[in-house]
Design a protein around this motif. Structure first.
Motif, PDB file in Angstrom:
ATOM      1  N   PHE A 133       0.844  -1.188   0.000  1.00 24.53           N
ATOM      2  CA  PHE A 133       0.000   0.000   0.000  1.00 24.53           C
ATOM      3  C   PHE A 133       0.887   1.249   0.000  1.00 24.53           C
ATOM      4  N   PRO A 134       1.179   1.829  -1.173  1.00 24.90           N
ATOM      5  CA  PRO A 134       1.966   3.069  -1.208  1.00 24.90           C
ATOM      6  C   PRO A 134       1.195   4.217  -0.547  1.00 24.90           C
ATOM      7  N   GLN A 135       1.885   4.946   0.315  1.00 25.88           N
ATOM      8  CA  GLN A 135       1.269   6.051   1.041  1.00 25.88           C
ATOM      9  C   GLN A 135       2.127   7.300   0.900  1.00 25.88           C
ATOM     10  N   ALA A 136       1.472   8.455   0.873  1.00 18.67           N
ATOM     11  CA  ALA A 136       2.188   9.724   0.703  1.00 18.67           C
ATOM     12  C   ALA A 136       1.497  10.809   1.511  1.00 18.67           C
ATOM     13  N   ALA A 137       2.293  11.796   1.886  1.00 15.14           N
ATOM     14  CA  ALA A 137       1.771  12.915   2.666  1.00 15.14           C
ATOM     15  C   ALA A 137       1.201  14.002   1.759  1.00 15.14           C
ATOM     16  N   VAL A 138       0.202  14.689   2.279  1.00 13.17           N
ATOM     17  CA  VAL A 138      -0.306  15.905   1.634  1.00 13.17           C
ATOM     18  C   VAL A 138       0.655  17.036   1.994  1.00 13.17           C
ATOM     19  N   ILE A 139       1.216  17.696   0.979  1.00 15.89           N
ATOM     20  CA  ILE A 139       2.184  18.759   1.258  1.00 15.89           C
ATOM     21  C   ILE A 139       1.623  20.150   0.966  1.00 15.89           C
ATOM     22  N   ALA A 140       0.425  20.227   0.397  1.00 20.66           N
ATOM     23  CA  ALA A 140      -0.210  21.534   0.184  1.00 20.66           C
ATOM     24  C   ALA A 140      -1.686  21.335  -0.111  1.00 20.66           C
ATOM     25  N   ILE A 141      -2.487  22.294   0.337  1.00 23.39           N
ATOM     26  CA  ILE A 141      -3.915  22.378  -0.013  1.00 23.39           C
ATOM     27  C   ILE A 141      -4.111  23.687  -0.772  1.00 23.39           C
ATOM     28  N   ARG A 142      -4.810  23.610  -1.899  1.00 22.86           N
ATOM     29  CA  ARG A 142      -5.001  24.802  -2.737  1.00 22.86           C
ATOM     30  C   ARG A 142      -6.471  24.947  -3.134  1.00 22.86           C
TER      31      ARG A 142
ATOM     32  N   VAL B 122      -2.329   9.971   2.606  1.00 28.25           N
ATOM     33  CA  VAL B 122      -3.286   9.342   1.705  1.00 28.25           C
ATOM     34  C   VAL B 122      -2.663   8.057   1.165  1.00 28.25           C
ATOM     35  N   THR B 123      -3.517   7.147   0.742  1.00 32.05           N
ATOM     36  CA  THR B 123      -3.062   5.849   0.246  1.00 32.05           C
ATOM     37  C   THR B 123      -3.434   5.706  -1.218  1.00 32.05           C
ATOM     38  N   LEU B 124      -2.467   5.315  -2.028  1.00 28.92           N
ATOM     39  CA  LEU B 124      -2.722   5.093  -3.445  1.00 28.92           C
ATOM     40  C   LEU B 124      -3.510   3.801  -3.625  1.00 28.92           C
ATOM     41  N   ALA B 125      -4.579   3.853  -4.409  1.00 32.28           N
ATOM     42  CA  ALA B 125      -5.340   2.643  -4.731  1.00 32.28           C
ATOM     43  C   ALA B 125      -4.456   1.755  -5.600  1.00 32.28           C
ATOM     44  N   TYR B 126      -3.978   0.637  -5.037  1.00 31.59           N
ATOM     45  CA  TYR B 126      -2.910  -0.130  -5.678  1.00 31.59           C
ATOM     46  C   TYR B 126      -3.179  -1.626  -5.649  1.00 31.59           C
ATOM     47  N   GLY B 127      -4.455  -2.015  -5.697  1.00 31.83           N
ATOM     48  CA  GLY B 127      -4.752  -3.427  -5.894  1.00 31.83           C
ATOM     49  C   GLY B 127      -4.191  -3.850  -7.241  1.00 31.83           C
ATOM     50  N   LEU B 128      -3.342  -4.855  -7.277  1.00 35.55           N
ATOM     51  CA  LEU B 128      -2.539  -5.118  -8.470  1.00 35.55           C
ATOM     52  C   LEU B 128      -3.354  -5.522  -9.706  1.00 35.55           C
ATOM     53  N   PRO B 129      -4.325  -6.403  -9.615  1.00 39.11           N
ATOM     54  CA  PRO B 129      -5.086  -6.716 -10.833  1.00 39.11           C
ATOM     55  C   PRO B 129      -5.803  -5.495 -11.393  1.00 39.11           C
ATOM     56  N   GLU B 130      -6.418  -4.696 -10.521  1.00 40.00           N
ATOM     57  CA  GLU B 130      -7.144  -3.509 -10.972  1.00 40.00           C
ATOM     58  C   GLU B 130      -6.184  -2.455 -11.515  1.00 40.00           C
ATOM     59  N   ALA B 131      -5.051  -2.294 -10.833  1.00 39.76           N
ATOM     60  CA  ALA B 131      -4.070  -1.304 -11.286  1.00 39.76           C
ATOM     61  C   ALA B 131      -3.482  -1.700 -12.638  1.00 39.76           C
ATOM     62  N   SER B 132      -3.277  -2.982 -12.846  1.00 42.28           N
ATOM     63  CA  SER B 132      -2.761  -3.446 -14.129  1.00 42.28           C
ATOM     64  C   SER B 132      -3.758  -3.182 -15.250  1.00 42.28           C
ATOM     65  N   ALA B 133      -5.026  -3.454 -14.991  1.00 41.10           N
ATOM     66  CA  ALA B 133      -6.053  -3.204 -16.006  1.00 41.10           C
ATOM     67  C   ALA B 133      -6.169  -1.723 -16.321  1.00 41.10           C
ATOM     68  N   ALA B 134      -5.980  -0.877 -15.316  1.00 42.65           N
ATOM     69  CA  ALA B 134      -6.135   0.562 -15.506  1.00 42.65           C
ATOM     70  C   ALA B 134      -4.966   1.199 -16.233  1.00 42.65           C
ATOM     71  N   THR B 135      -3.767   0.664 -16.034  1.00 46.84           N
ATOM     72  CA  THR B 135      -2.565   1.316 -16.562  1.00 46.84           C
ATOM     73  C   THR B 135      -1.947   0.606 -17.764  1.00 46.84           C
ATOM     74  N   GLY B 136      -2.240  -0.672 -17.923  1.00 51.10           N
ATOM     75  CA  GLY B 136      -1.569  -1.442 -18.955  1.00 51.10           C
ATOM     76  C   GLY B 136      -0.219  -1.992 -18.522  1.00 51.10           C
ATOM     77  N   LEU B 137       0.228  -1.656 -17.328  1.00 50.39           N
ATOM     78  CA  LEU B 137       1.453  -2.231 -16.785  1.00 50.39           C
ATOM     79  C   LEU B 137       1.155  -3.610 -16.214  1.00 50.39           C
ATOM     80  N   SER B 138       2.116  -4.526 -16.307  1.00 47.29           N
ATOM     81  CA  SER B 138       1.915  -5.832 -15.693  1.00 47.29           C
ATOM     82  C   SER B 138       1.962  -5.697 -14.177  1.00 47.29           C
ATOM     83  N   GLN B 139       1.375  -6.662 -13.498  1.00 51.07           N
ATOM     84  CA  GLN B 139       1.417  -6.645 -12.037  1.00 51.07           C
ATOM     85  C   GLN B 139       2.856  -6.729 -11.533  1.00 51.07           C
ATOM     86  N   TYR B 140       3.721  -7.433 -12.249  1.00 54.31           N
ATOM     87  CA  TYR B 140       5.137  -7.513 -11.880  1.00 54.31           C
ATOM     88  C   TYR B 140       5.786  -6.130 -11.944  1.00 54.31           C
TER      89      TYR B 140
END
Length: 348
Positions: free
Chosen positions: A232-241, A318-336
């Motif tokens: 689960f990749p996670q990142a901080a919010v560094i600005a609100i605009r 915040v957490t990036l939505a990173y379920g591998l099968p769904e992310a692969s279908a969305a991006t065209g990148l392989s799960q690997y």
């Protein structure tokens, strides 16, 4: 003058250790009478081998597989060297001597490597046979060579080219594997990696070698209910605009705000493996609220619409939505690829 410690990072890769353990136990069960090992090459598919290996070892994993000799150094505090197989084998006398002195198991991929290993003093090793993927491994015409009878072979292995689909090559390779395995005296036999486990007992032999499925990948639909997300990749919010209607966001002005919008700048970009392929498909989550991406992803930043999360503020995670099968279908990148491209800053 001593420098103060670095501030806390604004990126993190959360590893669900319990899900990782459950994935291995299910894969071990699905392997039937075979025992499931673990492929932890490529830094455990990008998740951190030094972190992952002890978890799997505690779960009961006996057989670990890496690709490069350099990958062994981070593992030796956690795993006995005799349980680590190095898939690329010894290229030269230096690598053979290193394996011999440390006690690692080289995977012998050619008759030349077999001679290198014997000349180094030999010891337990594995042997790879090519049954149709045409990468590393002995040719089938070589499996009766006398030099192989001088080796102390722990595992004789092969690798399926098309296990993630119902392809006629699977049965062809299975038949060739039976013939090759019968020709080489060994303590065990191994053919199936993650997808191969789902092909059934005929493919399991003595040891299976799951990799992708351990870490949340689903190589075949039959495995979907058995495998849990681990990374689960996670990142901080560094600005609100506040962005006015008609204003553009990001490079090349590819997104124009259709209305006044509240946005958040997230500390994650393509330098961290969050490639621009995500721009039209990706989103983050905050307290179960969906935050869609806006505009192009930058090297170190991305911008999201946080209208659905009025309570979000700078410093929140915040957490990036990173379920591998769904992310692969969305991006065209392989799960690997989705796993192994995750950047080093996520591991800080």
């Amino acid at each position: 003058m001593s420098l103060p410690a670095n501030p806390a990072p604004s990126l993190h890769l959360h590893i669900d250790e319990e899900a990782l353990g459950r994935n291995w136990k299910r894969l071990d069960t699905l392997s039937g009478t075979a025992r499931a090992g673990a492929a932890i090459k490529a830094n455990a598919y990008g998740l951190g081998a030094e972190r992952v290996a002890p978890i799997l070892h505690r779960c009961g994993v006996e057989d670990f597989f890496i690709a490069h000799w350099s990958e062994a150094s981070t593992l030796l505090d956690h795993i006995a060297p005799r349980n680590i197989s190095v898939l690329h084998g010894p290229r030269n006398t230096e690598e053979a001597a290193f394996a011999r002195s440390v006690g690692l198991r080289p995977v012998i991929n050619s008759l030349e490597q077999a001679h290198l290993w014997l000349n180094a003093g030999a010891g337990p090793c594995d042997v790879m046979v090519d049954t149709g993927i045409n990468r590393l491994g002995l040719d089938l015409s070589e499996v009766n060579d006398p030099v192989l009878r001088k080796l102390d072979v722990q595992l004789v292995l092969s690798h399926l080219a098309c296990a993630d689909e119902d392809h006629p090559l699977n049965l062809i390779q299975l038949e060739k594997a039976h013939n090759a395995f019968a020709a080489i005296s060994s303590a065990g036999k191994s053919l199936a990696s993650s997808a191969g486990i789902a092909l059934g007992p005929d493919y399991h032999f003595d040891v299976t070698r799951p990799g992708l499925a351990l870490y949340g990948g689903v190589p075949r639909s039959e495995m979907a209910e058995a495998i849990e997300q681990v990374a689960f990749p996670q990142a901080a919010v560094i600005a609100i605009r506040q962005v006015d209607a008609g204003a553009s966001i990001g490079y090349n002005a590819t997104f124009t705000a259709p209305r006044p919008m509240r946005t958040a700048v997230i500390s994650l970009g393509y330098a961290d493996g969050f490639l621009r392929l995500w721009a039209k498909a990706g989103c983050f989550q905050f307290e179960n609220k969906i935050l869609p991406l806006l505009g192009k992803i930058s090297m170190d930043m991305a911008v999201v619409d946080c209208s659905a999360a009025p309570d979000i503020s700078e410093g929140d995670w915040v957490t990036l939505a990173y379920g591998l099968p769904e992310a692969s279908a969305a991006t065209g990148l392989s799960q690997y690829e989705l796993l192994t491209i995750l950047g080093q800053r996520l591991h800080d």
